[in-house]
Design a protein around this motif. Sequence first.
Motif, PDB file in Angstrom:
ATOM      1  N   ILE A  31       0.857  -1.181   0.000  1.00  0.00           N
ATOM      2  CA  ILE A  31       0.000   0.000   0.000  1.00  0.00           C
ATOM      3  C   ILE A  31       0.899   1.238   0.000  1.00  0.00           C
ATOM      4  CG2 ILE A  31      -1.665   1.369   1.307  1.00  0.00           C
ATOM      5  CD1 ILE A  31      -2.648  -1.298   2.538  1.00  0.00           C
ATOM      6  N   VAL A  32       0.648   2.148  -0.919  1.00  0.00           N
ATOM      7  CA  VAL A  32       1.289   3.458  -0.896  1.00  0.00           C
ATOM      8  C   VAL A  32       0.172   4.476  -0.707  1.00  0.00           C
ATOM      9  CG1 VAL A  32       2.646   5.170  -2.137  1.00  0.00           C
ATOM     10  CG2 VAL A  32       3.160   2.748  -2.422  1.00  0.00           C
ATOM     11  N   HIS A  33       0.302   5.298   0.315  1.00  0.00           N
ATOM     12  CA  HIS A  33      -0.694   6.356   0.490  1.00  0.00           C
ATOM     13  C   HIS A  33       0.020   7.685   0.688  1.00  0.00           C
ATOM     14  CE1 HIS A  33      -1.031   4.286   4.693  1.00  0.00           C
ATOM     15  NE2 HIS A  33       0.140   4.859   4.552  1.00  0.00           N
ATOM     16  N   GLY A  34      -0.599   8.743   0.148  1.00  0.00           N
ATOM     17  CA  GLY A  34       0.082  10.030   0.213  1.00  0.00           C
ATOM     18  C   GLY A  34      -0.864  11.207   0.074  1.00  0.00           C
ATOM     19  N   THR A  35      -0.270  12.370   0.049  1.00  0.00           N
ATOM     20  CA  THR A  35      -1.000  13.628  -0.014  1.00  0.00           C
ATOM     21  C   THR A  35      -0.764  14.314  -1.353  1.00  0.00           C
ATOM     22  OG1 THR A  35       0.902  14.816   0.908  1.00  0.00           O
ATOM     23  CG2 THR A  35      -0.720  13.973   2.469  1.00  0.00           C
ATOM     24  N   LEU A  36      -1.664  15.214  -1.697  1.00  0.00           N
ATOM     25  CA  LEU A  36      -1.442  16.127  -2.810  1.00  0.00           C
ATOM     26  C   LEU A  36      -2.049  17.460  -2.400  1.00  0.00           C
ATOM     27  CD1 LEU A  36      -0.240  16.432  -5.618  1.00  0.00           C
ATOM     28  CD2 LEU A  36      -2.450  15.782  -6.568  1.00  0.00           C
ATOM     29  N   LEU A  37      -1.183  18.416  -2.119  1.00  0.00           N
ATOM     30  CA  LEU A  37      -1.623  19.703  -1.605  1.00  0.00           C
ATOM     31  C   LEU A  37      -2.171  20.577  -2.726  1.00  0.00           C
ATOM     32  CD1 LEU A  37       1.403  20.456   0.765  1.00  0.00           C
ATOM     33  CD2 LEU A  37      -0.813  19.483   1.379  1.00  0.00           C
ATOM     34  N   LEU A  38      -3.448  20.899  -2.617  1.00  0.00           N
ATOM     35  CA  LEU A  38      -4.077  21.756  -3.620  1.00  0.00           C
ATOM     36  C   LEU A  38      -4.360  23.141  -3.054  1.00  0.00           C
ATOM     37  CD1 LEU A  38      -6.581  19.209  -5.221  1.00  0.00           C
ATOM     38  CD2 LEU A  38      -4.250  19.757  -5.918  1.00  0.00           C
ATOM     39  N   ASN A  39      -5.108  23.181  -1.962  1.00  0.00           N
ATOM     40  CA  ASN A  39      -5.440  24.457  -1.319  1.00  0.00           C
ATOM     41  C   ASN A  39      -5.537  24.260   0.197  1.00  0.00           C
ATOM     42  OD1 ASN A  39      -6.032  26.365  -3.714  1.00  0.00           O
ATOM     43  ND2 ASN A  39      -7.235  24.534  -4.199  1.00  0.00           N
ATOM     44  N   GLU A  40      -4.521  23.658   0.773  1.00  0.00           N
ATOM     45  CA  GLU A  40      -4.550  23.362   2.205  1.00  0.00           C
ATOM     46  C   GLU A  40      -4.375  24.625   3.046  1.00  0.00           C
ATOM     47  OE1 GLU A  40      -3.264  19.649   4.002  1.00  0.00           O
ATOM     48  OE2 GLU A  40      -1.560  20.752   4.798  1.00  0.00           O
ATOM     49  N   ASP A  41      -4.957  24.615   4.241  1.00  0.00           N
ATOM     50  CA  ASP A  41      -4.831  25.718   5.198  1.00  0.00           C
ATOM     51  C   ASP A  41      -3.515  25.551   5.956  1.00  0.00           C
ATOM     52  OD1 ASP A  41      -4.969  27.530   7.288  1.00  0.00           O
ATOM     53  OD2 ASP A  41      -7.063  27.095   7.778  1.00  0.00           O
ATOM     54  N   PHE A  42      -2.463  26.250   5.520  1.00  0.00           N
ATOM     55  CA  PHE A  42      -1.148  26.086   6.124  1.00  0.00           C
ATOM     56  C   PHE A  42      -1.069  26.680   7.533  1.00  0.00           C
ATOM     57  CE2 PHE A  42       0.920  25.883   1.674  1.00  0.00           C
ATOM     58  CZ  PHE A  42       0.693  24.517   1.621  1.00  0.00           C
ATOM     59  N   THR A  43      -1.898  27.669   7.817  1.00  0.00           N
ATOM     60  CA  THR A  43      -1.901  28.239   9.170  1.00  0.00           C
ATOM     61  C   THR A  43      -2.375  27.197  10.178  1.00  0.00           C
ATOM     62  OG1 THR A  43      -2.311  30.478   8.338  1.00  0.00           O
ATOM     63  CG2 THR A  43      -2.847  30.058  10.643  1.00  0.00           C
TER      64      THR A  43
END
Length: 235
Positions: free
Chosen positions: A145-157
Amino acid sequence: MTHILLPDDSYRRLAFYLSMEEYLAKETPLSSCFFLWSVKPTVIFGRNQDMQAEVNVDYCEANGVDMVRRKSGGGCVYADEGNLMLSYITRETDVNSVFAGYLKGLSEALREMGFNAVATEHNDVLVDGRKVSGNAFYALPQSSIVHGTLLLNEDFTAMEKAITPSKEKLGKHGVQSVRQRVGNLGADMDVVKTHLIEHFCDSEYVLSAEEIKQIEEIEKTYLDENFLKFGRYKK
């Protein structure tokens, strides 16, 4: 590769999707499959990480941020509705081969959309030098299993308040904060989803109600308080 779909649009917690990965890896005959998902604000941390050291527990509890320990390794991640989560399951079991093939495919898909994407030896994908995707590996005897993220419009604060990486960890990357190291693609989520599915998949499968029940049984292992806090189950 097969695109996995849920039978309805009900909101599900992050632990459900990790359980869905496990179910697909253990109980289905599919040679490889892929699905995309997103959740309300959640912190997810690795199997062997110290929850108190990696997560601002007080902030999360006060602001309704869910906290989940995954069974794979890797670092602490903050996810919200602006972060597209990706799950890839394959019968291949060679870690290096699986990671390399998947990250190559993800980078290619992003370049097709006009992003200057490159995969790194740390299992990340960078666009213009900023991390837009981090990935972790969970090995099972018969599958990966490979799972991950893809940041599109995340709230960095909110991300900076929810997770607390050590100065030593940040120093390895030559930055003073998590925010300096990551970047949003700023792309429309539906457009990205459609492109990734078309890039990776050539068929689809909808999970049945009975399969959902089985996934919910696996989900209980993630919700176990002892596993959440310490990475182990009560005996």
